[in-house]
Design a protein around this motif. Structure first.
Motif, PDB file in Angstrom:
ATOM      1  N   GLU A  87       0.836  -1.208   0.000  1.00  0.00           N
ATOM      2  CA  GLU A  87       0.000   0.000   0.000  1.00  0.00           C
ATOM      3  C   GLU A  87       0.870   1.259   0.000  1.00  0.00           C
ATOM      4  OE1 GLU A  87      -2.543  -0.593   3.385  1.00  0.00           O
ATOM      5  OE2 GLU A  87      -3.642  -2.219   2.399  1.00  0.00           O
ATOM      6  N   SER A  88       1.926   1.246   0.791  1.00  0.00           N
ATOM      7  CA  SER A  88       2.840   2.399   0.819  1.00  0.00           C
ATOM      8  C   SER A  88       3.514   2.588  -0.526  1.00  0.00           C
ATOM      9  CB  SER A  88       3.912   2.211   1.892  1.00  0.00           C
ATOM     10  OG  SER A  88       3.356   2.254   3.170  1.00  0.00           O
ATOM     11  N   LEU A  89       3.897   1.494  -1.146  1.00  0.00           N
ATOM     12  CA  LEU A  89       4.538   1.554  -2.455  1.00  0.00           C
ATOM     13  C   LEU A  89       3.575   2.119  -3.500  1.00  0.00           C
ATOM     14  CD1 LEU A  89       7.078   0.956  -4.094  1.00  0.00           C
ATOM     15  CD2 LEU A  89       6.226  -1.364  -4.428  1.00  0.00           C
ATOM     16  N   GLU A  90       2.329   1.681  -3.462  1.00  0.00           N
ATOM     17  CA  GLU A  90       1.316   2.196  -4.393  1.00  0.00           C
ATOM     18  C   GLU A  90       1.115   3.688  -4.188  1.00  0.00           C
ATOM     19  OE1 GLU A  90      -0.529   1.398  -7.188  1.00  0.00           O
ATOM     20  OE2 GLU A  90       0.879  -0.249  -7.069  1.00  0.00           O
ATOM     21  N   ALA A  91       1.014   4.104  -2.907  1.00  0.00           N
ATOM     22  CA  ALA A  91       0.845   5.529  -2.608  1.00  0.00           C
ATOM     23  C   ALA A  91       2.042   6.322  -3.123  1.00  0.00           C
ATOM     24  CB  ALA A  91       0.669   5.737  -1.105  1.00  0.00           C
ATOM     25  N   TYR A  92       3.223   5.771  -2.946  1.00  0.00           N
ATOM     26  CA  TYR A  92       4.440   6.431  -3.433  1.00  0.00           C
ATOM     27  C   TYR A  92       4.398   6.572  -4.950  1.00  0.00           C
ATOM     28  CZ  TYR A  92       9.311   7.042  -4.811  1.00  0.00           C
ATOM     29  OH  TYR A  92      10.460   7.503  -5.386  1.00  0.00           O
ATOM     30  N   LYS A  93       4.034   5.479  -5.638  1.00  0.00           N
ATOM     31  CA  LYS A  93       3.977   5.516  -7.101  1.00  0.00           C
ATOM     32  C   LYS A  93       2.958   6.540  -7.589  1.00  0.00           C
ATOM     33  CE  LYS A  93       5.461   0.781  -8.112  1.00  0.00           C
ATOM     34  NZ  LYS A  93       5.031  -0.537  -8.606  1.00  0.00           N
ATOM     35  N   LYS A  94       1.798   6.586  -6.920  1.00  0.00           N
ATOM     36  CA  LYS A  94       0.773   7.568  -7.303  1.00  0.00           C
ATOM     37  C   LYS A  94       1.296   8.982  -7.079  1.00  0.00           C
ATOM     38  CE  LYS A  94      -3.318   4.735  -6.603  1.00  0.00           C
ATOM     39  NZ  LYS A  94      -4.497   4.489  -5.768  1.00  0.00           N
ATOM     40  N   GLY A  95       1.974   9.185  -5.963  1.00  0.00           N
ATOM     41  CA  GLY A  95       2.549  10.498  -5.675  1.00  0.00           C
ATOM     42  C   GLY A  95       3.578  10.896  -6.713  1.00  0.00           C
ATOM     43  N   GLN A  96       4.422   9.954  -7.107  1.00  0.00           N
ATOM     44  CA  GLN A  96       5.435  10.229  -8.124  1.00  0.00           C
ATOM     45  C   GLN A  96       4.775  10.515  -9.465  1.00  0.00           C
ATOM     46  OE1 GLN A  96       8.860  10.574  -7.659  1.00  0.00           O
ATOM     47  NE2 GLN A  96       8.094  10.580  -5.578  1.00  0.00           N
ATOM     48  N   LYS A  97       3.714   9.750  -9.769  1.00  0.00           N
ATOM     49  CA  LYS A  97       3.005   9.968 -11.029  1.00  0.00           C
ATOM     50  C   LYS A  97       2.361  11.350 -11.016  1.00  0.00           C
ATOM     51  CE  LYS A  97      -0.495   7.923 -14.037  1.00  0.00           C
ATOM     52  NZ  LYS A  97      -1.549   6.927 -14.162  1.00  0.00           N
ATOM     53  N   GLY A  98       1.773  11.713  -9.881  1.00  0.00           N
ATOM     54  CA  GLY A  98       1.165  13.042  -9.753  1.00  0.00           C
ATOM     55  C   GLY A  98       2.198  14.145  -9.898  1.00  0.00           C
ATOM     56  N   LYS A  99       3.365  13.953  -9.296  1.00  0.00           N
ATOM     57  CA  LYS A  99       4.443  14.948  -9.420  1.00  0.00           C
ATOM     58  C   LYS A  99       4.897  15.065 -10.862  1.00  0.00           C
ATOM     59  CE  LYS A  99       6.491  14.526  -4.821  1.00  0.00           C
ATOM     60  NZ  LYS A  99       7.700  14.096  -4.085  1.00  0.00           N
ATOM     61  N   LYS A 100       5.019  13.914 -11.527  1.00  0.00           N
ATOM     62  CA  LYS A 100       5.468  13.910 -12.919  1.00  0.00           C
ATOM     63  C   LYS A 100       4.446  14.637 -13.794  1.00  0.00           C
ATOM     64  CE  LYS A 100       6.940  10.848 -16.645  1.00  0.00           C
ATOM     65  NZ  LYS A 100       7.112   9.463 -17.081  1.00  0.00           N
ATOM     66  N   GLU A 101       3.157  14.336 -13.571  1.00  0.00           N
ATOM     67  CA  GLU A 101       2.114  14.992 -14.361  1.00  0.00           C
ATOM     68  C   GLU A 101       2.090  16.489 -14.084  1.00  0.00           C
ATOM     69  OE1 GLU A 101      -1.374  12.799 -13.259  1.00  0.00           O
ATOM     70  OE2 GLU A 101      -0.921  11.142 -14.618  1.00  0.00           O
ATOM     71  N   ALA A 102       2.255  16.863 -12.817  1.00  0.00           N
ATOM     72  CA  ALA A 102       2.274  18.284 -12.463  1.00  0.00           C
ATOM     73  C   ALA A 102       3.460  18.977 -13.113  1.00  0.00           C
ATOM     74  CB  ALA A 102       2.321  18.451 -10.952  1.00  0.00           C
ATOM     75  N   SER A 103       4.598  18.304 -13.118  1.00  0.00           N
ATOM     76  CA  SER A 103       5.801  18.865 -13.733  1.00  0.00           C
ATOM     77  C   SER A 103       5.601  19.037 -15.234  1.00  0.00           C
ATOM     78  CB  SER A 103       6.993  17.956 -13.453  1.00  0.00           C
ATOM     79  OG  SER A 103       8.136  18.428 -14.096  1.00  0.00           O
ATOM     80  N   GLU A 104       5.018  18.023 -15.866  1.00  0.00           N
ATOM     81  CA  GLU A 104       4.762  18.111 -17.302  1.00  0.00           C
ATOM     82  C   GLU A 104       3.775  19.226 -17.609  1.00  0.00           C
ATOM     83  OE1 GLU A 104       3.478  14.178 -18.380  1.00  0.00           O
ATOM     84  OE2 GLU A 104       5.507  13.374 -18.363  1.00  0.00           O
ATOM     85  N   GLN A 105       2.739  19.364 -16.779  1.00  0.00           N
ATOM     86  CA  GLN A 105       1.755  20.422 -16.976  1.00  0.00           C
ATOM     87  C   GLN A 105       2.402  21.792 -16.801  1.00  0.00           C
ATOM     88  OE1 GLN A 105      -1.468  20.003 -18.017  1.00  0.00           O
ATOM     89  NE2 GLN A 105      -1.495  22.223 -18.205  1.00  0.00           N
ATOM     90  N   LYS A 106       3.269  21.897 -15.806  1.00  0.00           N
ATOM     91  CA  LYS A 106       3.967  23.153 -15.540  1.00  0.00           C
ATOM     92  C   LYS A 106       4.845  23.515 -16.740  1.00  0.00           C
ATOM     93  CE  LYS A 106       6.658  25.296 -11.859  1.00  0.00           C
ATOM     94  NZ  LYS A 106       7.384  25.053 -10.607  1.00  0.00           N
ATOM     95  N   ARG A 107       5.556  22.514 -17.273  1.00  0.00           N
ATOM     96  CA  ARG A 107       6.400  22.727 -18.438  1.00  0.00           C
ATOM     97  C   ARG A 107       5.552  23.160 -19.639  1.00  0.00           C
ATOM     98  NH1 ARG A 107       8.687  17.733 -18.738  1.00  0.00           N
ATOM     99  NH2 ARG A 107       9.607  17.905 -16.699  1.00  0.00           N
ATOM    100  N   LYS A 108       4.400  22.501 -19.807  1.00  0.00           N
ATOM    101  CA  LYS A 108       3.507  22.820 -20.917  1.00  0.00           C
ATOM    102  C   LYS A 108       2.975  24.244 -20.769  1.00  0.00           C
ATOM    103  CE  LYS A 108      -0.739  21.176 -23.102  1.00  0.00           C
ATOM    104  NZ  LYS A 108      -1.862  20.238 -22.987  1.00  0.00           N
ATOM    105  N   ASP A 109       2.566  24.601 -19.548  1.00  0.00           N
ATOM    106  CA  ASP A 109       2.057  25.951 -19.294  1.00  0.00           C
ATOM    107  C   ASP A 109       3.130  26.999 -19.564  1.00  0.00           C
ATOM    108  OD1 ASP A 109      -0.348  24.814 -18.585  1.00  0.00           O
ATOM    109  OD2 ASP A 109      -0.068  25.073 -16.416  1.00  0.00           O
TER     110      ASP A 109
END
Length: 151
Positions: A87-109
């Motif tokens: 469960e912790s690993l899944e939460a970590y992966k989701k957090g990393q995915k969210g950070k990656k998506e946020a970073s990509e969105q920030k770059r796109k913006d």
């Protein structure tokens, strides 16, 4: 690599925070007990890492991965920790995915904003050029009028 567990100690602040979070309010822990828990945690980390490394070596890999750690936990007979660990690993992966998506969105913006700025700059340049042309036309008209007045 450390040869003895004492050579690799986890930071005292981290150990203290983990202890405080695990115990109810009002429970005090002596310095000696914190030191013992810190050493036990270091031994555990070293042992778990060694077991996980064995699984990676069997798979002919030099990089440990989450599967190796899970297998090591099982081998060490810590099965009851596998589900919380997953469960912790899944939460970590989701957090990393969210950070990656946020970073990509920030770059796109940022890229869109840069394009908007460039377009605005071009528009301003075109407006300035148009104003210069209009000024030149006006000056030409004024010169023609002055010549007509002189004649």
């Amino acid at each position: 690599m450390a040869e003895r567990p004492e050579d690799l100690n986890l930071p005292n602040a981290v150990i203290t925070r983990i202890i405080k979070e695990a115990l109810p309010d009002g429970v005090n822990v002596s310095k000696e007990a914190r030191r013992a828990i810190s050493q036990a945690a270091s031994v555990f980390v070293l042992y778990a890492t060694s077991c996980a490394n064995n699984f990676a070596m069997k798979a002919k890999r030099k990089t440990l991965n989450a599967t190796d750690v899970m297998s090591a936990m099982e081998e060490m007979e810590f099965e009851r920790f596998l589900q919380p660990l997953r469960e912790s690993l899944e939460a970590y992966k989701k957090g990393q995915k969210g950070k990656k998506e946020a970073s990509e969105q920030k770059r796109k913006d940022a890229k869109e904003k840069k394009n908007d700025v460039e377009e605005n700059d071009k528009s301003r340049e075109e407006e300035e050029e148009e104003e210069e042309r209009m000024d030149e036309d006006q000056e030409a008209e004024n010169e023609v009028e002055e010549e007509e007045v002189e004649n």
